[in-house]
Scaffold this motif. Structure first.
Motif, PDB file in Angstrom:
ATOM      1  N   THR A  47       7.392  33.595 -21.029  1.00  0.00           N
ATOM      2  CA  THR A  47       6.548  33.271 -22.029  1.00  0.00           C
ATOM      3  C   THR A  47       5.491  34.552 -22.299  1.00  0.00           C
ATOM      4  O   THR A  47       5.204  35.124 -21.473  1.00  0.00           O
ATOM      5  CB  THR A  47       5.714  31.972 -21.769  1.00  0.00           C
ATOM      6  OG1 THR A  47       4.914  32.219 -20.734  1.00  0.00           O
ATOM      7  CG2 THR A  47       6.602  31.067 -21.508  1.00  0.00           C
ATOM      8  N   ASP A  52       1.651  30.578 -23.092  1.00  0.00           N
ATOM      9  CA  ASP A  52       1.664  30.100 -21.563  1.00  0.00           C
ATOM     10  C   ASP A  52       0.499  28.719 -21.759  1.00  0.00           C
ATOM     11  O   ASP A  52      -0.244  28.617 -22.487  1.00  0.00           O
ATOM     12  CB  ASP A  52       0.791  31.284 -21.140  1.00  0.00           C
ATOM     13  CG  ASP A  52       0.991  31.001 -19.399  1.00  0.00           C
ATOM     14  OD1 ASP A  52       0.539  29.884 -19.041  1.00  0.00           O
ATOM     15  OD2 ASP A  52       1.559  31.740 -18.992  1.00  0.00           O
ATOM     16  N   ARG A  58      -2.665  32.428 -15.595  1.00  0.00           N
ATOM     17  CA  ARG A  58      -2.040  33.494 -15.877  1.00  0.00           C
ATOM     18  C   ARG A  58      -2.777  34.890 -15.836  1.00  0.00           C
ATOM     19  O   ARG A  58      -2.525  35.769 -14.939  1.00  0.00           O
ATOM     20  CB  ARG A  58      -1.299  33.550 -17.337  1.00  0.00           C
ATOM     21  CG  ARG A  58      -0.647  34.665 -17.771  1.00  0.00           C
ATOM     22  CD  ARG A  58      -0.154  34.542 -18.841  1.00  0.00           C
ATOM     23  NE  ARG A  58       0.886  35.593 -19.528  1.00  0.00           N
ATOM     24  CZ  ARG A  58       2.088  35.389 -19.899  1.00  0.00           C
ATOM     25  NH1 ARG A  58       2.524  34.187 -19.893  1.00  0.00           N
ATOM     26  NH2 ARG A  58       2.808  36.380 -20.452  1.00  0.00           N
ATOM     27  N   SER A 308       1.925  39.979 -17.005  1.00  0.00           N
ATOM     28  CA  SER A 308       2.059  38.588 -16.250  1.00  0.00           C
ATOM     29  C   SER A 308       3.523  38.828 -15.789  1.00  0.00           C
ATOM     30  O   SER A 308       4.349  39.389 -16.389  1.00  0.00           O
ATOM     31  CB  SER A 308       1.979  37.530 -16.785  1.00  0.00           C
ATOM     32  OG  SER A 308       2.530  36.330 -16.359  1.00  0.00           O
ATOM     33  N   ASN A 310       5.304  36.631 -15.676  1.00  0.00           N
ATOM     34  CA  ASN A 310       6.093  35.655 -16.697  1.00  0.00           C
ATOM     35  C   ASN A 310       6.356  36.238 -18.063  1.00  0.00           C
ATOM     36  O   ASN A 310       6.720  35.428 -18.820  1.00  0.00           O
ATOM     37  CB  ASN A 310       5.223  34.332 -16.571  1.00  0.00           C
ATOM     38  CG  ASN A 310       5.203  33.443 -15.611  1.00  0.00           C
ATOM     39  OD1 ASN A 310       6.209  33.652 -14.960  1.00  0.00           O
ATOM     40  ND2 ASN A 310       4.265  32.809 -15.423  1.00  0.00           N
TER      41      ASN A 310
END
Length: 608
Positions: A47, A52, A58, A308, A310
């Motif tokens: 994402t 997020d 995060r 991140s 992610n």
């Protein structure tokens, strides 16, 4: 690579020791916050920050990474090298993937080198240049199966071999001479060779220069070399790319440097070409450390510290930059071991310490480090090799022809990827992690990185270039590239046994050439980077994006773009493998078969 069999053993031992120590350290001192970071990783889709569900967690995880991935100085390659608990753990884990192929090649060369040496001696050693074919014939079944590229052992006397290597295997120092440039040396009989004068060649944009003259300053071993300059030209009638002259320069003898041309004796001209090839081989060996490894590692380290885990952009870069952190320590061990009194036979013309210093200078000058200037089209245009406004186009440019197919296919993936996550340029500009990455590149001392990441095009350019550094630049300069062309014998010795002549009239070329022991050393040294066993495996360019774990966490558009890339590369691989020599014995104007960038053979990452 830059080491031979004895040296390789020391370095592997050192690498294994480092691996065990790093693993023990990680196991002995786990940080609670870092455990939380690892536990927080999930199989959720990648994402962007704005999507997020837990932005505070995060941000906290990024901060943990910044503490666990820090900058440290490193003697090899100039660019910062990572340190910290998380970095050290990753480096140790990477060894599990990286060491086995190194050990396998080492075992193969240890077994096969004495057999090759005995085979050479059984056939009477080396009495003429053609005898170096015995170095490869039926040898190196595992370490270097097949030997140099087809044509390299049989057509090395053809001048087109010499010139077209610059448009395939080693294009990185070749530049078209501008009409306003001051020429570094004159060729008085240029008109007899080309049909027009040197001035007219330059004025018409037909003259090219490859300049390694700075190599004359390197610290010598007991072997010999020179820093060379060479002219090439586009023939005014045929359009062929041909050699015009080579000028080897020895320190202290600059004013008396000889200029060799095709009008000289066969021995003199061949020696001059091999001296130039020696420079290209040295450049391949040492410059690739900074031109592919360091140039890619610096922005990658900045990305790790700001994006991140992610973030889809970091996931993409993680895939491209497979186990990058093991190389420079191993090479640095090689420099130190090569400088020792018990390092074993030395066949380079210059010391390993000089190699490190030279590579660092090349990087620090910006030549290999400048990020945007080395975008492949920008680089080739700046050197006058494509889209030149003051001279004719090259009739055949194999490096560009092959690289452009792959790089533009990579760009298609990156464009689909970026556009699917960012609906417009404003979305890119408002991604705080991307903006943090750009700012971090200043801290990381990334040369010539974009001053802003505010458009989708800029991000696509950055990601495409990261992939190009590992999959194209590294593949041509190392891995399965160098051993098959720029470091193959007899045409490219690493060093010469006799001093560079002060006058023309060489009677015996073999007095300059490597002994059987030296020839075996050269194969062993470069076989360390060879990955012949990876042909048609998932380590190749065709599989650059074929990571199902990653793709399953990406969006459908990216998934489909990756699959389309694989199909394109498989089709291009078939095209490459179908190439043959024409009725004149040429492949794309070359008397050798240059297929380094076969997507189902060239690795997609900077292996070694």
């Amino acid at each position: 690579m830059i080491y031979g069999r004895g040296l390789l053993g020391k370095m592997i031992k050192s690498a294994l020791t480092s691996f065990l120590l790093a693993t023990a350290a990680v196991q002995a001192s786990p940080a609670l916050t870092e455990r939380h970071l690892e536990n927080a990783r999930s199989n959720d889709a990648y994402t962007l920050p704005k999507s997020d569900r837990n932005p505070r967690a995060r941000a906290a995880a990024i901060e943990v990474k910044r503490k666990g991935w820090q900058y440290s100085e490193y003697p090899m390659g100039v660019a910062y090298y990572p340190t910290g608990t998380l970095a050290n753990k990753t480096i140790a884990k990477d060894q599990e993937t990286w060491l086995p192929p190194i050990l396998k090649i080492s075992e193969a060369t240890t077994r096969e080198s004495p057999i090759a040496l005995e085979a050479i001696k059984a056939k009477g050693g080396f009495k003429k240049l053609e005898d170096y074919a015995n170095l490869y014939d039926g040898q190196w079944e595992e370490a270097f199966p097949g030997g140099p590229f087809e044509g390299m052992l049989t057509n090395f006397t053809d001048d087109r071999m010499f010139s077209m290597m610059r448009l395939s295997a080693s294009p990185y120092r070749l530049k078209r001479v501008k009409p306003s440039d001051k020429l570094p040396f004159l060729v008085h009989n240029a008109a007899d060779i080309t049909g027009i004068s040197l001035d007219k060649l330059q004025a018409q944009g037909r003259l090219f220069l490859e300049d390694f003259s700075e190599m004359k300053e390197l610290d010598p071993t007991d072997k010999f070399g020179a820093g060379c300059q060479a002219y090439f030209y586009i023939h005014p009638k045929s359009g062929d790319f041909l050699p015009l002259a080579v000028r080897p320069i020895v320190k202290g003898r600059e004013n008396s440097a000889l200029v060799y041309t095709p009008k000289d004796t066969e021995n003199d001209w061949m020696l001059a070409k091999m001296l130039m090839n020696q420079n290209d081989g040295w450049h391949t060996t040492w410059a690739h450390i900074t031109q592919s490894h360091s140039a890619a590692e610096a922005p990658y380290l900045a990305a790790i510290r700001t994006l991140s885990d992610n973030h889809p952009v970091l996931a993409m870069i993680n895939r491209i930059e497979k186990t990058p952190w093991n190389i420079r320590p191993l090479l640095e061990d090689g420099v130190q071991s090569g400088a020792g009194p018990d390092a074993g036979p030395q066949y380079y013309a210059w010391t390993s310490l000089s190699g490190r210093q030279w590579a660092n200078q090349v990087y620090s000058s910006g030549e290999t480090a400048n990020f945007q200037a080395n975008y492949y089209r920008t680089f080739l245009e700046n050197n006058g090799l494509i889209n030149c406004r003051y001279g004719p186009a090259l009739k055949s440019f194999p490096f560009y022809e092959d690289a452009s197919v792959i790089v533009e296919a990579i760009r298609d993936v990156m464009t689909a990827f970026v556009n699917s996550y960012y609906p417009n340029d404003n979305a890119v500009a408002k991604d705080p992690e991307l903006q943090a990455w750009q700012r971090e590149t200043d801290v990381a001392k990334v040369y010539d990185f974009p001053k802003s990441i505010k458009t989708r095009r800029t991000l696509v350019d950055i990601l495409t270039h990261q992939a190009y550094l590992g999959g194209i630049v590294h593949g041509v300069m190392s891995t399965n590239g160098a051993i098959g062309d720029t470091t193959s014998l007899p045409f490219a010795p690493a060093g010469f046994r006799q001093p560079i002549p002060t006058k023309k009239g060489v009677k015996d070329l073999m007095a300059f050439m490597p002994t059987p022991e030296g020839a075996v050393w050269q194969v062993v040294t470069y076989a360390a980077a060879n990955r012949a066993m990876w042909r048609d495996t998932n380590e190749t360019i065709s599989y650059m994006f074929e990571d199902e774990t990653m793709l399953n966490k990406m969006n459908p558009v990216t998934y489909q773009a990756a699959k389309s890339f694989k199909a394109k590369m498989d089709a291009f691989s078939k095209e490459v493998r179908a190439r043959t020599f024409d009725k004149d014995g040429l492949s794309r104007g070359m008397p050798f078969m240059w297929n380094v960038l076969d997507p189902n053979w060239a690795p997609y990452w900077s292996v070694v």
